[in-house]
Structures are given as structure tokens and as C-alpha cells.
Design a protein around this motif. Structure first.
Motif, short mmCIF file in Angstrom:
data_model
loop_
_atom_site.label_atom_id
_atom_site.label_comp_id
_atom_site.label_asym_id
_atom_site.label_seq_id
_atom_site.Cartn_x
_atom_site.Cartn_y
_atom_site.Cartn_z
N UNK A 75 -6.38 -3.87 -12.14
CA UNK A 75 -7.27 -5.22 -11.91
C UNK A 75 -5.59 -5.97 -11.89
N UNK A 76 -4.64 -6.00 -12.59
CA UNK A 76 -3.50 -6.81 -12.53
C UNK A 76 -3.05 -6.76 -11.18
N UNK A 77 -2.94 -5.47 -10.49
CA UNK A 77 -2.30 -5.33 -9.02
C UNK A 77 -3.32 -5.90 -7.98
N UNK A 78 -4.49 -6.03 -8.36
CA UNK A 78 -5.57 -6.58 -7.48
C UNK A 78 -5.23 -8.09 -7.39
N UNK A 79 -5.12 -8.66 -8.55
CA UNK A 79 -5.06 -10.28 -8.67
C UNK A 79 -3.89 -10.56 -8.09
N UNK A 80 -2.66 -9.90 -7.96
CA UNK A 80 -1.61 -9.88 -7.57
C UNK A 80 -1.46 -10.18 -6.09
N UNK A 81 -1.96 -8.96 -5.44
CA UNK A 81 -2.21 -8.97 -4.00
C UNK A 81 -2.97 -10.07 -3.47
N UNK B 137 4.83 -0.22 7.04
CA UNK B 137 4.39 0.40 8.07
C UNK B 137 3.75 -0.68 8.91
N UNK B 138 3.85 -1.88 8.71
CA UNK B 138 3.23 -2.83 9.37
C UNK B 138 1.57 -3.13 8.97
N UNK B 139 1.10 -2.46 7.99
CA UNK B 139 -0.28 -2.32 7.63
C UNK B 139 -0.43 -3.51 6.54
N UNK B 140 -1.92 -3.93 6.72
CA UNK B 140 -2.24 -5.18 5.73
C UNK B 140 -2.28 -4.38 4.26
N UNK B 141 -1.82 -5.02 3.23
CA UNK B 141 -2.24 -4.75 1.79
C UNK B 141 -3.21 -5.13 1.13
N UNK B 142 -4.31 -4.45 0.97
CA UNK B 142 -5.69 -5.12 0.39
C UNK B 142 -6.21 -4.14 -0.60
N UNK B 143 -6.94 -4.86 -1.62
CA UNK B 143 -7.44 -4.15 -2.66
C UNK B 143 -8.72 -4.84 -2.98
#
Length: 277
Positions: free
Chosen positions: A209-215, A271-277
Motif C-alpha cells: 500500500x505504501x508503494x501504491x500511494x507513492x506511484x 522499458x518505456x512501460x507505465x507503472x501502475x498499481x
């Protein structure tokens, strides 16, 4: 009188034997060598300390010989033929000589590695070192004993536990680095052993969840964590994109891309991909 003869002979024999023992001293000239434990190579990665642009690796140098009551000088050099690291780009120039302190048998030499090459995210470089003696030591020991390598990079590899947590939505090195930035060097529960991992689920979900909030909310994260040293700076290329970086390693930047149609910012991975969670 005869009863004292045998004890006297024994005492004399012991005395002479002790005297001879004291004469067995180290006769060869003193040497130095690199005292790596059970390895010819030391590996290092900046990936677990993403906020720094350089770090010190301490290389142990040990005496083969006698300790003396004065400082002594020795030389360490770079073996160019087996070194791919570039001076001033990957490491700082070595000193002309180093000091073995008086009454010491070992000293640790600081080798400064640099984290400014973005290529280190995908490739390792090698820095091969050799002690060659100098003013106060000989260089007679075998080359293998005096020569060792430091192999370093800024490369992360997928940990075994990552694949068990679908909330992370696939592995990527930039995503992994973000996880370390937000949570530190923690290990999530490895669900291959569910009998023990079960108890770690609440802790693991907290880190995810910490990671998700950051992203999802990077601007808010930067504001709420001013002591971490991270900044978001608008790029000057007219895209509306931002660079995310640490002030102590400003040469290493992560792109936060602006999607105008959705009025949304999304991090982009290696790789140029979007980082989503």
C-alpha cells in the motif's frame, strides 16, 4: 650429589631449547596482500542505496611479515587490462600511496565507487586492484594473492517473493527501485511457504500500500517526506513531464510522464512501460 645431576641436566636442556626457539624469527622481507575472505572478487550494487551517487568500499590489506613500531607506505594500483571501470566516471583516482599504521598487521583502504553512469542499471563494470609494495614492502607474493576485483553495478534482480503478490502487477527494475525508496530494503512474505508467510500478510500488504500511494500520488509523497531528499522537477522540453530524483544523486532521474487527455501523471519504467498499481 648424584641425585641432583639429572634435574640439573633437564633444566639446562630446557634452557638451551628455549634459547634456540627465540632465534626462529621471520627472515623474509615484509610483503602486503589483499585479504579478501574466500574470494577473488567483491560484488557491490548501488541498487539498495538509490539515494547516493557514490559509496566507499573498504579493501583489506594485510602484512605478510612483521609488525613494526612505525608507519609504513605501500602502493595500490589499477590493473588496466582487466578493468572496465573508467576513472573519475566509475571510481575516484587512487592515492599515490597508503599507510600501514605502526604496530598494525592490517589496514582497510577506502575505494570510492561512483554512481553517475546510467548504464550501471543494466551492466556491471570491474575494477581490478593490485598491491605492489611501495617504499616499505616488497611485491614478491604471487600476483593472485595481491590482485582482486570489485565488480559493481546499479542493477536489481527480481526477488523470489515478488511473483507471489499480484498487487505489485509485474516486475520491473524501476518499480523495484521505487519499492526500496518507499519502504527500505525489506523482504516481503514468500508464499512458497504459506504456513509461515500467512502471518506476514498484514505487514506485506502495508508495504504494498505504501508503494501504491507513492506511484499514484508522487507529488503528495514528496511533500510528506521532505527528509528523504527527493524532488520532482518540471522538464524543460515542453512535454509537461517531471523528473523524479534524489538531490544526492541528481544525475539519476526517473520520468513522470504527463498524459494531457487524462490530466494524469504516470511513472515510466526502464522499458518505456507505465507503472501502475
Amino acid at each position: 650429589m648424584k641425585k641432583y645431576i639429572i634435574p640439573i641436566i633437564v633444566v639446562i636442556t630446557v634452557f638451551v631449547g628455549c634459547k634456540k626457539d627465540t632465534e626462529f624469527t621471520y627472515q623474509s622481507e615484509d610483503n602486503v596482500y589483499l585479504n579478501y575472505p574466500n574470494s577473488d572478487t567483491l560484488t557491490y550494487s548501488f541498487s539498495y542505496r538509490p539515494s547516493i551517487d557514490k559509496d566507499t568500499v573498504w579493501v583489506p590489506v594485510k602484512i605478510a611479515g612483521n609488525r613494526v613500531a612505525k608507519d609504513r607506505k605501500f602502493v595500490m594500483s589499477v590493473v588496466e587490462g582487466s578493468t572496465s571501470a573508467v576513472r573519475d566516471f566509475h571510481y575516484e583516482k587512487l592515492k599515490d600511496f597508503y599507510i600501514m599504521p605502526k604496530d598494525s598487521g592490517v589496514v582497510k583502504v577506502p575505494i570510492i565507487l561512483k554512481n553517475i553512469d546510467t548504464g550501471l542499471a543494466n551492466n556491471s563494470v570491474a575494477l581490478t586492484l593490485r598491491v605492489v609494495g611501495g617504499l616499505d614492502f616488497k611485491g614478491d607474493l604471487p600476483s593472485a594473492k595481491r590482485t582482486k576485483s570489485i565488480v559493481f553495478s546499479n542493477r536489481l534482480e527480481e526477488p523470489t517473493w515478488w511473483k507471489y503478490w499480484g498487487q505489485l502487477r509485474g516486475y520491473g527494475r524501476v518499480k523495484h527501485e521505487f519499492f526500496l525508496i518507499v519502504n527500505g530494503n525489506v523482504q516481503l512474505a514468500d508464499m512458497s511457504s504459506p504456513s509461515t508467510a500467512f502471518y506476514d500478510i498484514p505487514r506485506t500488504l502495508y508495504y504494498i500500500e505504501n508503494m501504491r500511494l507513492f506511484v499514484t500520488y508522487p507529488f503528495e509523497w514528496v511533500k510528506q517526506n521532505p527528509t528523504r531528499g527527493y524532488e520532482l522537477k518540471l522538464r524543460t522540453d515542453g512535454t509537461g513531464d517531471y523528473d523524479f530524483y534524489n538531490v544526492n544523486a541528481a544525475s539519476k532521474k526517473f520520468r513522470l510522464k504527463y498524459f494531457a487527455q487524462a490530466n494524469e501523471y504516470v511513472f515510466i519504467d526502464e522499458k518505456g512501460n507505465q507503472i501502475r498499481m
